[in-house]
Design a protein around this motif. Structure first.
Motif, PDB file in Angstrom:
ATOM      1  N   ASP A 109       0.821  -1.214   0.000  1.00  0.00           N
ATOM      2  CA  ASP A 109       0.000   0.000   0.000  1.00  0.00           C
ATOM      3  C   ASP A 109       0.854   1.263   0.000  1.00  0.00           C
ATOM      4  O   ASP A 109       0.369   2.346  -0.342  1.00  0.00           O
ATOM      5  CB  ASP A 109      -0.931   0.024   1.223  1.00  0.00           C
ATOM      6  N   LEU A 110       2.127   1.136   0.397  1.00  0.00           N
ATOM      7  CA  LEU A 110       2.994   2.313   0.465  1.00  0.00           C
ATOM      8  C   LEU A 110       3.122   3.009  -0.886  1.00  0.00           C
ATOM      9  O   LEU A 110       3.109   4.240  -0.971  1.00  0.00           O
ATOM     10  CB  LEU A 110       4.377   1.906   0.973  1.00  0.00           C
ATOM     11  N   VAL A 111       3.255   2.224  -1.958  1.00  0.00           N
ATOM     12  CA  VAL A 111       3.474   2.824  -3.272  1.00  0.00           C
ATOM     13  C   VAL A 111       2.222   3.510  -3.814  1.00  0.00           C
ATOM     14  O   VAL A 111       2.278   4.686  -4.186  1.00  0.00           O
ATOM     15  CB  VAL A 111       4.018   1.787  -4.273  1.00  0.00           C
ATOM     16  N   PRO A 112       1.069   2.830  -3.904  1.00  0.00           N
ATOM     17  CA  PRO A 112      -0.125   3.538  -4.402  1.00  0.00           C
ATOM     18  C   PRO A 112      -0.526   4.718  -3.533  1.00  0.00           C
ATOM     19  O   PRO A 112      -1.018   5.731  -4.046  1.00  0.00           O
ATOM     20  CB  PRO A 112      -1.207   2.454  -4.426  1.00  0.00           C
ATOM     21  N   ASN A 113      -0.299   4.624  -2.229  1.00  0.00           N
ATOM     22  CA  ASN A 113      -0.604   5.764  -1.354  1.00  0.00           C
ATOM     23  C   ASN A 113       0.324   6.942  -1.660  1.00  0.00           C
ATOM     24  O   ASN A 113      -0.099   8.114  -1.620  1.00  0.00           O
ATOM     25  CB  ASN A 113      -0.481   5.358   0.120  1.00  0.00           C
ATOM     26  N   PHE A 114       1.573   6.630  -1.967  1.00  0.00           N
ATOM     27  CA  PHE A 114       2.503   7.687  -2.367  1.00  0.00           C
ATOM     28  C   PHE A 114       2.029   8.344  -3.662  1.00  0.00           C
ATOM     29  O   PHE A 114       2.047   9.570  -3.794  1.00  0.00           O
ATOM     30  CB  PHE A 114       3.909   7.117  -2.552  1.00  0.00           C
ATOM     31  N   ILE A 115       1.629   7.531  -4.631  1.00  0.00           N
ATOM     32  CA  ILE A 115       1.170   8.063  -5.913  1.00  0.00           C
ATOM     33  C   ILE A 115      -0.026   8.980  -5.719  1.00  0.00           C
ATOM     34  O   ILE A 115      -0.103  10.074  -6.307  1.00  0.00           O
ATOM     35  CB  ILE A 115       0.806   6.912  -6.870  1.00  0.00           C
ATOM     36  N   LEU A 116      -0.965   8.569  -4.888  1.00  0.00           N
ATOM     37  CA  LEU A 116      -2.137   9.403  -4.624  1.00  0.00           C
ATOM     38  C   LEU A 116      -1.755  10.715  -3.948  1.00  0.00           C
ATOM     39  O   LEU A 116      -2.396  11.742  -4.164  1.00  0.00           O
ATOM     40  CB  LEU A 116      -3.137   8.635  -3.745  1.00  0.00           C
ATOM     41  N   SER A 117      -0.686  10.698  -3.160  1.00  0.00           N
ATOM     42  CA  SER A 117      -0.256  11.914  -2.455  1.00  0.00           C
ATOM     43  C   SER A 117       0.274  12.976  -3.404  1.00  0.00           C
ATOM     44  O   SER A 117       0.383  14.153  -3.040  1.00  0.00           O
ATOM     45  CB  SER A 117       0.817  11.574  -1.416  1.00  0.00           C
ATOM     46  N   LEU A 118       0.613  12.581  -4.639  1.00  0.00           N
ATOM     47  CA  LEU A 118       1.162  13.534  -5.604  1.00  0.00           C
ATOM     48  C   LEU A 118       0.104  14.496  -6.144  1.00  0.00           C
ATOM     49  O   LEU A 118       0.441  15.573  -6.643  1.00  0.00           O
ATOM     50  CB  LEU A 118       1.801  12.791  -6.783  1.00  0.00           C
ATOM     51  N   LEU A 140       9.856   8.530  -2.219  1.00  0.00           N
ATOM     52  CA  LEU A 140       9.619   7.305  -2.978  1.00  0.00           C
ATOM     53  C   LEU A 140      10.806   6.359  -2.867  1.00  0.00           C
ATOM     54  O   LEU A 140      10.635   5.145  -2.696  1.00  0.00           O
ATOM     55  CB  LEU A 140       9.361   7.641  -4.447  1.00  0.00           C
ATOM     56  N   LEU A 141      12.010   6.900  -2.939  1.00  0.00           N
ATOM     57  CA  LEU A 141      13.193   6.056  -2.866  1.00  0.00           C
ATOM     58  C   LEU A 141      13.298   5.354  -1.515  1.00  0.00           C
ATOM     59  O   LEU A 141      13.679   4.178  -1.430  1.00  0.00           O
ATOM     60  CB  LEU A 141      14.445   6.882  -3.135  1.00  0.00           C
TER      61      LEU A 141
END
Length: 263
Positions: A109-118, A140-141
């Protein structure tokens, strides 16, 4: 995963749209379908999938829209950024831990949540301001290194390609449309050494040999695999259908659309 608020976005320095990957690239597919190829394997990405494309490799991808939409987020981890990141964080490096251009991660969930935060950082031009982009790249890194600590061995390896088997490399990668300079670099040679060794090995110039290999493969694909010329010319590195058809007819004496009729 909901993707309604995700727009196509590019974070990091601009990189030319070619089949050589000069920097590590994170690719998140929000909407659509992608089939990638690196000379060895084919990879499929669907909506919500993500991967890292490793620098100093060749790759291409074909995209398809989903409900007439195709949206992606591309984040470039260039060398200056990575060196600055490395100076702030302690990560041990070592030999690259995997082969291949495409590196995939376990779903989190970390990655899609990061994408949504953009979404809240988008400007009218669909980009993210420089003042925020480096912060988001660093975030992200950190996520990716948490998902796969061994990735540090890849990201923080700043060495240039070493000399490799020229014949094996060319037989695997002649379909990619890149310059001779790139091919020389990827095989660990200067351009002059690359041309000289190529001539000794193949008894031909690189440009002519590459075109002949592509045309022979095209003939096989059209005649034996029953593929249409419009389906093969891009796969084999030809950018223009008319140029492909002209070169094909010059070599085989027949237009590619006529192969199989009397041959």
């Amino acid at each position: 995963m909901a993707t309604a608020d995700i727009k196509s976005c590019y974070i990091g320095p601009e990189i030319s749209d070619e089949q050589f990957i000069p920097e590590h690239i994170f690719f998140f597919l929000a909407k659509g379908f992608v089939e990638g190829y690196d000379g060895h394997n084919k990879y499929s990405l669907h909506s919500g999938d993500y991967c890292l494309l490793r620098k100093n490799n060749l790759a291409r991808y074909a995209k398809q829209k989903e409900n007439d939409q195709f949206e992606k987020v591309v984040v470039v981890f260039d060398e200056p950024f990575l060196k600055d990141f490395q100076s702030k964080h302690a990560f041990n490096t070592g030999p690259s831990y995997t082969e291949g251009t495409f590196v995939f991660f376990e779903k989190s969930d970390l990655v899609p949540n990061f994408i949504l935060s953009l979404a809240s950082y988008y400007q009218k031009d669909g980009k993210i301001a420089k003042s925020f982009s480096d912060v988001k790249r660093e975030e992200l890194l950190l996520i990716l290194l948490q998902l796969d600590p061994g990735l540090a061995n890849v990201l923080f390896d700043f060495s240039t390609p070493q000399k490799i088997d020229l014949k094996a490399f060319m037989l695997q990668h002649y379909r990619f449309n890149v310059s001779l300079d790139r091919l020389a670099f990827l095989t660990g040679r200067s351009l002059s050494t690359f041309k000289r060794e190529f001539k000794q090995l193949f008894k031909d110039t690189p440009s002519h040999w590459i075109q002949q290999m592509r045309l022979q493969e095209a003939f096989f694909q059209i005649r034996q695999k029953k593929r249409k010329p419009t389906e093969v010319y891009l796969d084999l590195g030809f950018e223009d259908l008319s140029h492909f058809s002209f070169a094909f007819k010059k070599k085989f004496g027949v237009a590619p659309s006529k192969v199989g009729i009397n041959h």
